[in-house]
Design an enzyme around this catalytic site. Structure first.
Site, mmCIF file in Angstrom:
data_model
loop_
_atom_site.group_PDB
_atom_site.id
_atom_site.type_symbol
_atom_site.label_atom_id
_atom_site.label_comp_id
_atom_site.label_asym_id
_atom_site.label_seq_id
_atom_site.Cartn_x
_atom_site.Cartn_y
_atom_site.Cartn_z
ATOM 1 N N LYS A 81 0.925 -1.225 -0.080
ATOM 2 C CA LYS A 81 0.016 0.029 -0.052
ATOM 3 C C LYS A 81 1.037 1.180 -0.015
ATOM 4 C CE LYS A 81 -4.720 0.637 0.386
ATOM 5 N NZ LYS A 81 -5.524 -0.220 0.003
ATOM 6 N N GLY A 180 -23.368 4.025 4.708
ATOM 7 C CA GLY A 180 -22.149 4.631 3.719
ATOM 8 C C GLY A 180 -22.666 4.303 2.279
ATOM 9 N N VAL A 181 -23.265 5.263 1.332
ATOM 10 C CA VAL A 181 -23.906 4.794 0.199
ATOM 11 C C VAL A 181 -22.824 5.668 -1.124
ATOM 12 C CG1 VAL A 181 -25.808 4.039 0.521
ATOM 13 C CG2 VAL A 181 -25.713 6.185 0.595
ATOM 14 N N ASN A 183 -19.253 4.811 -3.480
ATOM 15 C CA ASN A 183 -18.716 4.263 -4.685
ATOM 16 C C ASN A 183 -19.471 2.774 -4.416
ATOM 17 O OD1 ASN A 183 -17.883 6.257 -6.052
ATOM 18 N ND2 ASN A 183 -15.886 5.991 -4.787
ATOM 19 N N VAL A 184 -18.909 2.031 -3.482
ATOM 20 C CA VAL A 184 -19.411 0.804 -3.475
ATOM 21 C C VAL A 184 -20.729 0.580 -2.663
ATOM 22 C CG1 VAL A 184 -18.838 -1.617 -2.197
ATOM 23 C CG2 VAL A 184 -17.094 0.042 -2.746
ATOM 24 N N TYR A 186 -23.435 2.509 -3.181
ATOM 25 C CA TYR A 186 -24.637 2.566 -3.963
ATOM 26 C C TYR A 186 -24.761 1.573 -4.953
ATOM 27 C CZ TYR A 186 -26.697 4.573 -8.227
ATOM 28 O OH TYR A 186 -27.340 4.580 -9.387
HETATM 29 P P1 NAD Z 1 -16.584 6.439 -0.615
HETATM 30 O O1 NAD Z 1 -15.641 7.469 -0.023
HETATM 31 O O2 NAD Z 1 -17.059 6.414 -1.956
HETATM 32 O O3 NAD Z 1 -17.919 6.002 0.208
HETATM 33 C C1 NAD Z 1 -17.990 6.048 1.434
HETATM 34 C C2 NAD Z 1 -19.238 6.780 2.108
HETATM 35 O O4 NAD Z 1 -19.469 6.819 3.313
HETATM 36 C C3 NAD Z 1 -19.264 8.170 1.639
HETATM 37 O O5 NAD Z 1 -20.568 8.480 0.874
HETATM 38 C C4 NAD Z 1 -19.241 8.776 2.961
HETATM 39 O O6 NAD Z 1 -20.063 10.262 2.854
HETATM 40 C C5 NAD Z 1 -19.870 7.762 3.849
HETATM 41 N N1 NAD Z 1 -19.670 7.925 5.134
HETATM 42 C C6 NAD Z 1 -18.400 8.511 5.843
HETATM 43 N N2 NAD Z 1 -18.745 8.220 7.100
HETATM 44 C C7 NAD Z 1 -19.953 7.969 7.392
HETATM 45 C C8 NAD Z 1 -20.444 7.699 8.566
HETATM 46 N N3 NAD Z 1 -20.019 7.881 9.774
HETATM 47 N N4 NAD Z 1 -21.973 7.199 8.527
HETATM 48 C C9 NAD Z 1 -22.561 7.251 7.447
HETATM 49 N N5 NAD Z 1 -21.756 7.358 6.143
HETATM 50 C C10 NAD Z 1 -20.482 7.647 6.032
HETATM 51 O O7 NAD Z 1 -16.081 5.042 -0.444
HETATM 52 P P2 NAD Z 1 -15.847 3.582 -1.419
HETATM 53 O O8 NAD Z 1 -15.024 3.583 -2.558
HETATM 54 O O9 NAD Z 1 -17.456 3.288 -1.569
HETATM 55 O O10 NAD Z 1 -15.546 2.471 -0.242
HETATM 56 C C11 NAD Z 1 -16.151 2.017 0.951
HETATM 57 C C12 NAD Z 1 -15.308 1.444 2.058
HETATM 58 O O11 NAD Z 1 -14.980 0.149 1.239
HETATM 59 C C13 NAD Z 1 -14.084 2.058 2.372
HETATM 60 O O12 NAD Z 1 -13.741 1.631 3.779
HETATM 61 C C14 NAD Z 1 -13.130 1.434 1.340
HETATM 62 O O13 NAD Z 1 -11.808 1.213 1.942
HETATM 63 C C15 NAD Z 1 -13.695 -0.069 1.117
HETATM 64 N N6 NAD Z 1 -13.400 -0.692 -0.014
HETATM 65 C C16 NAD Z 1 -13.704 0.007 -1.080
HETATM 66 C C17 NAD Z 1 -13.217 -0.732 -2.266
HETATM 67 C C18 NAD Z 1 -13.567 -0.125 -3.733
HETATM 68 O O14 NAD Z 1 -13.378 -0.761 -4.828
HETATM 69 N N7 NAD Z 1 -13.940 1.081 -4.023
HETATM 70 C C19 NAD Z 1 -12.630 -2.185 -2.460
HETATM 71 C C20 NAD Z 1 -12.353 -2.666 -1.078
HETATM 72 C C21 NAD Z 1 -12.655 -1.928 -0.009
#
Ligand code: NAD
Length: 351
Positions: A81, A180-181, A183-184, A186
């Site tokens: 990382k 949390g909605v 990227n993932v 949603y």
């Molecule tokens: P993102 O930043 O697009 O979405 C996270 C969402 O959580 C945002 O909408 C944010 O406003 C919301 N949020 C933050 N704090 C909050 C709270 N206290 N209560 C409610 N909502 C809250 O991130 P993502 O890409 O959707 O990833 C989400 C999680 O999954 C992260 O922890 C990331 O490390 C993990 N992850 C993502 C991927 C990927 O492909 N994007 C892969 C593996 C793991």
């Protein structure tokens, strides 16, 4: 930060490489945890850490998690990382990304970068102007870029496997709370609704809430209420540490299965969840869809059905973890760690 400070850090765990660069505009750390299975692939996160020590904690923990994730996902990659200390909205520049590319290049391919929080595909392309050791930027409509839909698919498969294991049912009528909605989250909501689940969501970002409510029939609760919502499955898809000593007693769901990395604030929480009878799908197992996708991009494989079949195996792996956990009365998180270690470091097992 000197070697002693790095190697005596509580999150240091036989990491093969930890390099800090602080010159010009770039202040960054790269950590390679383990390359027994292959080169270390992991995202490059950009975040305004309050200190270098905080950034080190994050990069050591996340790089280790990538080793375990790739091992249990059955892909020949190691764990690494990178973190850039800075505000992605204010501090990102072409010069900074080029400097990061030069930094990655110095490791000669032991670390291969990809997008992460605070960086996007375009940033990785700019980094890629200085180093060949980048991934996840294939110019292809389906495979290029955003790994979130495929991560969401893996999480969905994992939720379905957890529900089948615990409730002996499919997802129709099952209540799922998504914290949390973004990227993932949603994309996950779309898959859950299509399978007939009843979905409750929460987010601190109104724009993201508006997007999901415009497209899907969901209930909305406040961010404070989602962890204690009356649901069957809680899917943490926001930040790490959602399940901690303060929140754990309020959880009503019988299953925790979501996308966020490092969902448990500490290792012992896994045992608490077992005691409480909550089935926990270990985070790095269920959220491996993105790294599986990156792997297939790396080897130039474009068969979408093949990638999806591999991602669906997340459900099978979880089922195995659940069975062993039940049989041996051990936390699912410990069972997963041991299974991963047996794959990437058999000698560690023997020791
Ligand atoms: P993102 O930043 O697009 O979405 C996270 C969402 O959580 C945002 O909408 C944010 O406003 C919301 N949020 C933050 N704090 C909050 C709270 N206290 N209560 C409610 N909502 C809250 O991130 P993502 O890409 O959707 O990833 C989400 C999680 O999954 C992260 O922890 C990331 O490390 C993990 N992850 C993502 C991927 C990927 O492909 N994007 C892969 C593996 C793991």
């Amino acid at each position: 930060m000197n070697r002693f400070e790095i190697e005596s850090h509580r999150e240091f765990d036989h990491h093969e490489v930890v390099e800090v660069r602080n010159s010009g505009d770039l202040h960054a750390i790269i950590a390679v945890h383990n390359t027994n299975l292959g080169p270390a692939v992991g995202g490059c996160r950009m975040y305004p850490y309050s200190s270098e020590a905080d950034a080190l904690t994050d990069v050591l923990r996340l790089s280790r998690g990538m080793t375990y994730k790739s091992a249990l996902a059955g892909i020949p990659l190691g764990g690494g990382k990178a973190v850039i200390i800075g505000d992605p909205r204010a501090d990102k520049s072409e010069a900074l990304l080029h400097a990061m590319g030069d930094f990655i290049e110095t490791l000669g391919g032991r670390y291969i970068t990809a997008e992460d929080s605070g960086t996007g595909v375009n940033d990785i392309k700019v980094i890629g102007e200085r180093t060949a050791f980048v991934s996840g930027i294939a110019d292809n409509e389906r495979f290029g870029g955003d790994p979130s839909p495929i991560t969401a698919l893996g999480v969905f498969e994992g939720i379905a496997a957890s529900v089948l294991y615990r409730c002996k049912s499919d997802l129709a009528g099952i209540r799922v709370g998504v914290q949390g909605v973004g990227n993932v989250g949603y994309h996950l909501v779309g898959l859950l609704r299509a399978a007939g689940a009843i979905v409750t969501v929460a987010d601190v970002n109104q724009g993201n809430l508006d997007r999901v409510t415009a497209d899907h029939a969901v209930d909305v609760v406040s961010p404070d209420a989602i962890l204690s919502a009356e649901v069957d499955v809680l899917a943490p898809c926001a930040m790490g540490g959602a399940i901690n000593p303060e929140t754990i007693r309020s959880i009503r769901a019988g299953i925790i299965a979501g996308a966020a990395n490092n969902q448990l604030s500490a290792r012992e929480i896994g045992a608490d969840l077992l005691d409480m009878g909550i089935l926990y799908a270990p985070d790095y197992v269920i959220n491996a869809g993105g790294i599986i996708d990156v792997y297939y991009q790396r080897i130039g494989e474009r068969d979408e059905a093949l990638v999806k079949r591999h991602v669906a195996e997340i459900g099978t792996t979880l089922d195995r973890i659940f069975r062993i956990s039940d049989m041996e009365r051990r936390p699912t998180s410990d069972v997963a760690d041991q299974m991963a270690e047996a794959i990437f470091s058999p000698e560690l097992q023997a020791a």
